[in-house]
Design an enzyme around this catalytic site. Structure first.
Site, PDB file in Angstrom:
ATOM      1  N   ARG A   1       0.857  -1.197   0.000  1.00  0.00           N
ATOM      2  CA  ARG A   1       0.000   0.000   0.000  1.00  0.00           C
ATOM      3  C   ARG A   1       0.882   1.232   0.000  1.00  0.00           C
ATOM      4  O   ARG A   1       2.091   1.139   0.260  1.00  0.00           O
ATOM      5  CB  ARG A   1      -0.930   0.011   1.228  1.00  0.00           C
ATOM      6  CG  ARG A   1      -0.214   0.022   2.562  1.00  0.00           C
ATOM      7  CD  ARG A   1      -1.063   0.628   3.668  1.00  0.00           C
ATOM      8  NE  ARG A   1      -0.463   0.460   4.981  1.00  0.00           N
ATOM      9  CZ  ARG A   1       0.574   1.161   5.443  1.00  0.00           C
ATOM     10  NH1 ARG A   1       1.138   2.097   4.701  1.00  0.00           N
ATOM     11  NH2 ARG A   1       1.075   0.930   6.647  1.00  0.00           N
ATOM     12  N   GLY A   2       0.281   2.373  -0.266  1.00  0.00           N
ATOM     13  CA  GLY A   2       1.037   3.609  -0.176  1.00  0.00           C
ATOM     14  C   GLY A   2       1.286   3.964   1.278  1.00  0.00           C
ATOM     15  O   GLY A   2       0.759   3.325   2.190  1.00  0.00           O
ATOM     16  N   GLY A   3       2.084   4.982   1.492  1.00  0.00           N
ATOM     17  CA  GLY A   3       2.389   5.396   2.856  1.00  0.00           C
ATOM     18  C   GLY A   3       3.519   4.575   3.448  1.00  0.00           C
ATOM     19  O   GLY A   3       4.046   3.654   2.815  1.00  0.00           O
TER      20      GLY A   3
ATOM     21  N   HIS B   1      -0.524   0.089  14.560  1.00  0.00           N
ATOM     22  CA  HIS B   1      -1.940  -0.194  14.834  1.00  0.00           C
ATOM     23  C   HIS B   1      -2.084  -0.473  16.326  1.00  0.00           C
ATOM     24  O   HIS B   1      -1.344  -1.300  16.863  1.00  0.00           O
ATOM     25  CB  HIS B   1      -2.406  -1.409  14.040  1.00  0.00           C
ATOM     26  CG  HIS B   1      -2.280  -1.240  12.560  1.00  0.00           C
ATOM     27  ND1 HIS B   1      -3.279  -0.711  11.787  1.00  0.00           N
ATOM     28  CD2 HIS B   1      -1.259  -1.506  11.715  1.00  0.00           C
ATOM     29  CE1 HIS B   1      -2.889  -0.672  10.531  1.00  0.00           C
ATOM     30  NE2 HIS B   1      -1.660  -1.149  10.451  1.00  0.00           N
TER      31      HIS B   1
ATOM     32  N   SER C   1      -4.016   8.694   8.730  1.00  0.00           N
ATOM     33  CA  SER C   1      -3.042   8.296   7.720  1.00  0.00           C
ATOM     34  C   SER C   1      -3.766   7.611   6.569  1.00  0.00           C
ATOM     35  O   SER C   1      -4.660   6.791   6.799  1.00  0.00           O
ATOM     36  CB  SER C   1      -2.039   7.320   8.362  1.00  0.00           C
ATOM     37  OG  SER C   1      -1.171   6.797   7.401  1.00  0.00           O
TER      38      SER C   1
ATOM     39  N   GLY D   1      -3.265   5.326   3.144  1.00  0.00           N
ATOM     40  CA  GLY D   1      -2.359   4.454   2.379  1.00  0.00           C
ATOM     41  C   GLY D   1      -3.189   3.434   1.644  1.00  0.00           C
ATOM     42  O   GLY D   1      -3.842   2.603   2.277  1.00  0.00           O
TER      43      GLY D   1
ATOM     44  N   GLY E   1      -6.473   1.754   2.910  1.00  0.00           N
ATOM     45  CA  GLY E   1      -7.241   3.001   2.922  1.00  0.00           C
ATOM     46  C   GLY E   1      -6.879   4.000   3.995  1.00  0.00           C
ATOM     47  O   GLY E   1      -5.895   4.717   3.870  1.00  0.00           O
TER      48      GLY E   1
ATOM     49  N   CYS F   1       5.482   7.076  12.286  1.00  0.00           N
ATOM     50  CA  CYS F   1       4.401   6.747  11.368  1.00  0.00           C
ATOM     51  C   CYS F   1       4.491   7.605  10.103  1.00  0.00           C
ATOM     52  O   CYS F   1       4.594   8.832  10.182  1.00  0.00           O
ATOM     53  CB  CYS F   1       3.054   6.924  12.054  1.00  0.00           C
ATOM     54  SG  CYS F   1       2.803   5.715  13.360  1.00  0.00           S
TER      55      CYS F   1
END
Lengths: 247, 81
Positions: free
Chosen positions: A88-90, A95, A155, A157, A168, A185
């Protein structure tokens, strides 16, 4: 001669299936997400939204690095913090309970959205959400997410495969913020904050979840929303000896 | 030859990584590469079946819309028996 038509900003009258899953392990979430993305890629009149929270753990997107995680592998193992490298992006994301994780599985081509526009919509949506809780929020399009008083509380991603989104948006509702000193992060030097810390109002994860679902449904023009509290794929399977003979 | 082109992604894009090597056989729709924009990873699918003939993009390359990142030889080359 075929006439090229400008796609409508959003397609009308679509249904969104929302799954409010409570706390779910990241591996189980990924398996369900893959299945739903497969379903949506085969029927672009459908869309899904997974809303959940994860036990403490770390995911690292394509813009992340192991250098953004301060504890070494032995310390991570001792704390029981699994690390998942994901497409994913980011960057790296921590978490923790008290967050709201949103995984929209949307057919972008059917909605007339480009991936860039989709990311910007998620960023704007997280700012809109925060302002409903009287949080002074600003969008961050460089490292997609949202900030309040300089610190990130959301955030973004995503992954887009065959024009269907996954992963997401992650919003800190009221998590314990101490662990965020351990993970940079999205590469940000400051630890994340939360809506509860930045708001003068009481922030409950349940309310944040509800408003996120409503905002996503409205922003992407879904006029029908079906809410489920589990998915058949998550139900425990019967042991082999208990199945009907021949099935 | 079929070119693998990057569509307009609505944001500045850079090349991420390849999932196949030159000479690998691919089928139309197979995931062959990743392109990055801020906040998202976009999987690039093979536009046709065949053999990946050439990879012209490397990690970090900026990708304006329409950039060709590779080519596919449309004829499937069977491996030697």
């Amino acid at each position: 001669m075929t006439e090229s038509r400008e796609p409508a900003p959003y397609a009308p009258a679509r249904a969104l299936s929302v799954y409010l899953l409570g706390t779910i392990e990241f591996d189980a979430l990924q398996a369900l997400q893959r299945r739903l993305a497969f379903d949506v890629s085969g029927d672009r009149d459908t869309a899904a939204l997974l809303v959940c929270e994860h036990p403490t753990g770390i995911t690292i997107g394509r813009a992340g690095s192991a250098a953004h995680v301060r504890p070494n592998p032995h310390q991570l193992e001792a704390r029981g913090w699994p690390v998942n490298w994901v497409a994913r992006g980011g960057g790296a994301v921590l978490h923790v309970p008290g967050q709201v994780a949103c995984y929209p599985i949307l057919p972008l081509d059917a909605l007339g959205l480009s991936p860039g526009r989709y990311v910007r919509e998620l960023v704007s949506l997280s700012v809109e959400l925060a302002r409903e809780f009287a949080v002074d929020a600003v969008p961050d399009f460089e490292r997609p997410g949202a900030r309040s008083r300089g610190r990130r509380f959301a955030s973004v991603g995503a992954n887009v495969r065959a024009n269907v989104t996954s992963f997401g948006l992650l919003v800190n509702a009221h998590p314990d913020l101490a662990p965020f000193w351990e993970v940079r992060c999205d590469g940000d030097p400051l630890p994340m904050t939360s809506l509860a810390r930045e708001s003068a109002h009481r922030v409950r994860a349940q309310t944040v979840r509800q408003r996120l679902v409503e905002l996503i449904a409205a922003r992407f023009a879904f006029d029908r929303v079906s809410v489920f509290h589990t998915h058949p794929a998550l139900l425990p399977r019967h042991p082999y000896h208990a199945r009907t003979h021949g099935s | 030859m079929t070119r693998i082109e990057v569509p307009d992604l609505g944001a500045p894009a850079t090349f991420g990584q390849w999932h196949v090597r030159a000479g690998d056989r691919v089928r139309a729709g197979d995931r062959v590469a990743e392109v990055l924009i801020a906040g998202a990873v976009i999987d690039v699918s093979a536009p046709a079946s065949g053999t990946l003939a050439e990879r012209t993009a490397r990690a970090g390359d900026p990708l304006p819309p329409g950039t060709t990142i590779g080519t596919i030889e449309d004829r499937l080359v069977e491996p030697p028996a």
